[in-house]
Design a protein around this motif. Structure first.
Motif, PDB file in Angstrom:
ATOM      1  N   SER A   1      22.873  26.362  37.684  1.00  0.00           N
ATOM      2  CA  SER A   1      22.476  24.981  37.376  1.00  0.00           C
ATOM      3  C   SER A   1      23.709  24.128  37.119  1.00  0.00           C
ATOM      4  CB  SER A   1      21.560  24.955  36.150  1.00  0.00           C
ATOM      5  OG  SER A   1      20.355  25.643  36.396  1.00  0.00           O
ATOM      6  N   ALA A   2      24.661  24.683  36.352  1.00  0.00           N
ATOM      7  CA  ALA A   2      25.892  23.949  36.053  1.00  0.00           C
ATOM      8  C   ALA A   2      26.745  23.770  37.299  1.00  0.00           C
ATOM      9  CB  ALA A   2      26.684  24.692  34.969  1.00  0.00           C
ATOM     10  N   ALA A   3      26.864  24.829  38.117  1.00  0.00           N
ATOM     11  CA  ALA A   3      27.680  24.751  39.326  1.00  0.00           C
ATOM     12  C   ALA A   3      27.093  23.760  40.326  1.00  0.00           C
ATOM     13  CB  ALA A   3      27.807  26.129  39.957  1.00  0.00           C
ATOM     14  N   CYS A   4      25.774  23.776  40.463  1.00  0.00           N
ATOM     15  CA  CYS A   4      25.131  22.827  41.376  1.00  0.00           C
ATOM     16  C   CYS A   4      25.330  21.395  40.896  1.00  0.00           C
ATOM     17  CB  CYS A   4      23.643  23.148  41.502  1.00  0.00           C
ATOM     18  SG  CYS A   4      23.281  24.601  42.523  1.00  0.00           S
ATOM     19  N   ARG A   5      25.280  21.196  39.597  1.00  0.00           N
ATOM     20  CA  ARG A   5      25.544  19.867  39.041  1.00  0.00           C
ATOM     21  C   ARG A   5      26.938  19.400  39.433  1.00  0.00           C
ATOM     22  NH1 ARG A   5      23.422  15.120  36.832  1.00  0.00           N
ATOM     23  NH2 ARG A   5      25.181  14.063  35.851  1.00  0.00           N
ATOM     24  N   ALA A   6      27.909  20.326  39.406  1.00  0.00           N
ATOM     25  CA  ALA A   6      29.285  19.981  39.766  1.00  0.00           C
ATOM     26  C   ALA A   6      29.406  19.572  41.229  1.00  0.00           C
ATOM     27  CB  ALA A   6      30.213  21.159  39.476  1.00  0.00           C
ATOM     28  N   ARG A   7      28.464  19.995  42.055  1.00  0.00           N
ATOM     29  CA  ARG A   7      28.491  19.653  43.484  1.00  0.00           C
ATOM     30  C   ARG A   7      27.434  18.615  43.847  1.00  0.00           C
ATOM     31  NH1 ARG A   7      32.722  21.124  42.890  1.00  0.00           N
ATOM     32  NH2 ARG A   7      33.927  22.748  43.965  1.00  0.00           N
ATOM     33  N   GLY A   8      26.821  18.011  42.853  1.00  0.00           N
ATOM     34  CA  GLY A   8      25.859  16.941  43.119  1.00  0.00           C
ATOM     35  C   GLY A   8      24.550  17.407  43.708  1.00  0.00           C
ATOM     36  N   VAL A   9      24.140  18.620  43.362  1.00  0.00           N
ATOM     37  CA  VAL A   9      22.909  19.203  43.894  1.00  0.00           C
ATOM     38  C   VAL A   9      21.961  19.513  42.739  1.00  0.00           C
ATOM     39  CG1 VAL A   9      21.906  21.103  45.217  1.00  0.00           C
ATOM     40  CG2 VAL A   9      24.162  20.213  45.834  1.00  0.00           C
ATOM     41  N   ALA A  10      20.691  19.177  42.901  1.00  0.00           N
ATOM     42  CA  ALA A  10      19.667  19.478  41.889  1.00  0.00           C
ATOM     43  C   ALA A  10      18.593  20.333  42.550  1.00  0.00           C
ATOM     44  CB  ALA A  10      19.071  18.207  41.314  1.00  0.00           C
ATOM     45  N   PRO A  11      18.795  21.653  42.614  1.00  0.00           N
ATOM     46  CA  PRO A  11      17.864  22.509  43.355  1.00  0.00           C
ATOM     47  C   PRO A  11      16.588  22.820  42.577  1.00  0.00           C
ATOM     48  CG  PRO A  11      19.533  23.856  42.332  1.00  0.00           C
ATOM     49  CD  PRO A  11      19.894  22.426  42.024  1.00  0.00           C
ATOM     50  N   ARG A  12      15.556  23.117  43.316  1.00  0.00           N
ATOM     51  CA  ARG A  12      14.323  23.659  42.730  1.00  0.00           C
ATOM     52  C   ARG A  12      14.467  25.183  42.810  1.00  0.00           C
ATOM     53  NH1 ARG A  12       9.429  20.242  45.372  1.00  0.00           N
ATOM     54  NH2 ARG A  12       8.271  21.364  43.759  1.00  0.00           N
ATOM     55  N   ILE A  13      14.414  25.845  41.677  1.00  0.00           N
ATOM     56  CA  ILE A  13      14.717  27.268  41.607  1.00  0.00           C
ATOM     57  C   ILE A  13      13.445  28.097  41.727  1.00  0.00           C
ATOM     58  CG2 ILE A  13      15.730  29.100  40.189  1.00  0.00           C
ATOM     59  CD1 ILE A  13      17.439  26.964  38.833  1.00  0.00           C
ATOM     60  N   MET A  14      13.488  29.111  42.587  1.00  0.00           N
ATOM     61  CA  MET A  14      12.406  30.079  42.653  1.00  0.00           C
ATOM     62  C   MET A  14      12.651  31.106  41.554  1.00  0.00           C
ATOM     63  SD  MET A  14      11.787  30.570  46.772  1.00  0.00           S
ATOM     64  CE  MET A  14      10.158  31.333  46.501  1.00  0.00           C
ATOM     65  N   ALA A  15      11.781  31.107  40.538  1.00  0.00           N
ATOM     66  CA  ALA A  15      12.007  31.911  39.339  1.00  0.00           C
ATOM     67  C   ALA A  15      10.809  32.796  39.043  1.00  0.00           C
ATOM     68  CB  ALA A  15      12.291  31.001  38.144  1.00  0.00           C
ATOM     69  N   THR A  16      11.074  33.880  38.325  1.00  0.00           N
ATOM     70  CA  THR A  16      10.030  34.836  37.991  1.00  0.00           C
ATOM     71  C   THR A  16       8.912  34.197  37.173  1.00  0.00           C
ATOM     72  OG1 THR A  16       9.573  36.952  36.872  1.00  0.00           O
ATOM     73  CG2 THR A  16      11.279  35.566  35.920  1.00  0.00           C
ATOM     74  N   GLY A  17       7.694  34.659  37.422  1.00  0.00           N
ATOM     75  CA  GLY A  17       6.529  34.089  36.756  1.00  0.00           C
ATOM     76  C   GLY A  17       6.560  34.204  35.252  1.00  0.00           C
ATOM     77  N   GLY A  18       7.311  35.179  34.723  1.00  0.00           N
ATOM     78  CA  GLY A  18       7.399  35.352  33.281  1.00  0.00           C
ATOM     79  C   GLY A  18       7.939  34.114  32.585  1.00  0.00           C
ATOM     80  N   LEU A  19       8.869  33.425  33.211  1.00  0.00           N
ATOM     81  CA  LEU A  19       9.417  32.209  32.614  1.00  0.00           C
ATOM     82  C   LEU A  19       8.357  31.123  32.524  1.00  0.00           C
ATOM     83  CD1 LEU A  19      12.912  31.996  34.376  1.00  0.00           C
ATOM     84  CD2 LEU A  19      12.438  32.635  31.997  1.00  0.00           C
TER      85      LEU A  19
END
Length: 259
Positions: free
Chosen positions: A62-80
């Motif tokens: 999330s931090a690295a993408c912010r540094a490159r001007g990208v705001a991705p939608r993350i595919m994350a485990t259902g537990g979260l």
């Protein structure tokens, strides 16, 4: 691929969370981001495919993408998404739920394909889990990233990361997490993220048997090649050994770094 004239825009909540992630990473380590995402791809449609080495990875990326001007939608485990506070925040931020090991897991791919078609950047882990390769090189990947690329026509940018395993351990019991955070605050490990060049999949025919597997191998190979420069003094085994991480060679990938 037809891209809508009004692409998906990251909610303020998610962009704020990325800023907070940058602060958290800065508190626990030293972030170094190399490589780039082409300007024309930063707002999608795009697929980011990253290796998975620690529970801390989503914060780092999330931090690295912010540094490159990208705001991705993350595919994350259902537990979260089932967590009392985190779950609603994940949904409001536009992230995509993946219920691994259930019959509905394939629905996540449909949601991700629709997200990419809507102009989003989607971030996923092709390995499908935190890797258990003894050398911490990328494992043989699942075919979801390749099938998403075939379905959407979006380019795939490999993302390699190294160092997040020195912050949070594989086993996230309260005691282990506190121990890892305390160690990181003192040692401030270098956490490296590298964005590679898009993986070439255009020669592959999605209708050909085995195409998804070949595309997956190309994606994992690209992640591996971008990971090698991030750990030049650890070519075979990681210097930091997490005793809570089990080893599993059943899904070892044949590729190792060039040279």
């Amino acid at each position: 691929m037809n891209t809508p004239t009004t692409p998906w825009r990251a909610p303020l909540l998610w962009r704020t969370a990325q800023l907070l992630a940058r602060g958290v990473v800065g508190l626990l380590g030293r972030l170094e981001v190399t490589g780039d995402v082409p300007v024309e791809l930063r707002h999608g449609p795009l697929i980011l495919a990253a290796n998975h080495i620690s529970p801390f990875d989503p914060v780092v990326l999330s931090a690295a993408c912010r540094a490159r001007g990208v705001a991705p939608r993350i595919m994350a485990t259902g537990g979260l998404f089932r967590a009392p506070v985190v779950g609603p925040l994940m949904r409001r931020a536009g992230h995509i739920r993946v219920d691994r090991g259930t019959s509905s897991v394939h629905q996540a791919l449909d949601v991700a394909a629709a997200a990419v078609a809507g102009g989003s950047v989607v971030l996923l882990y092709p390995e499908g889990r935190i890797g258990l390769d003894p050398g911490m090189w990328p494992e043989r990947g699942k075919t979801g990233a390749a099938r998403l690329a075939f379905a959407s026509g979006a380019p795939v940018v490999p993302v390699a990361q190294w160092g997040s395993h020195e912050v949070l351990p594989y086993r996230t019991t309260p005691a282990e997490v506190l121990r890892g955070i305390a160690r990181a605050v003192v040692r401030r490990p270098v956490i490296r993220v590298r964005f590679g060049t898009p993986v070439v999949l255009s020669q592959l025919n999605p209708g050909t048997p085995g195409a998804a597997r070949r595309a997956t191998d190309r994606i994992i190979d690209a992640i591996t090649d971008n990971l090698a420069p991030l750990r030049p003094d650890e070519p075979y085994w990681p210097r930091h050994v997490d005793p809570s991480r089990p080893a599993d060679t059943a899904r070892s990938h044949r590729r190792r770094p060039r040279g």
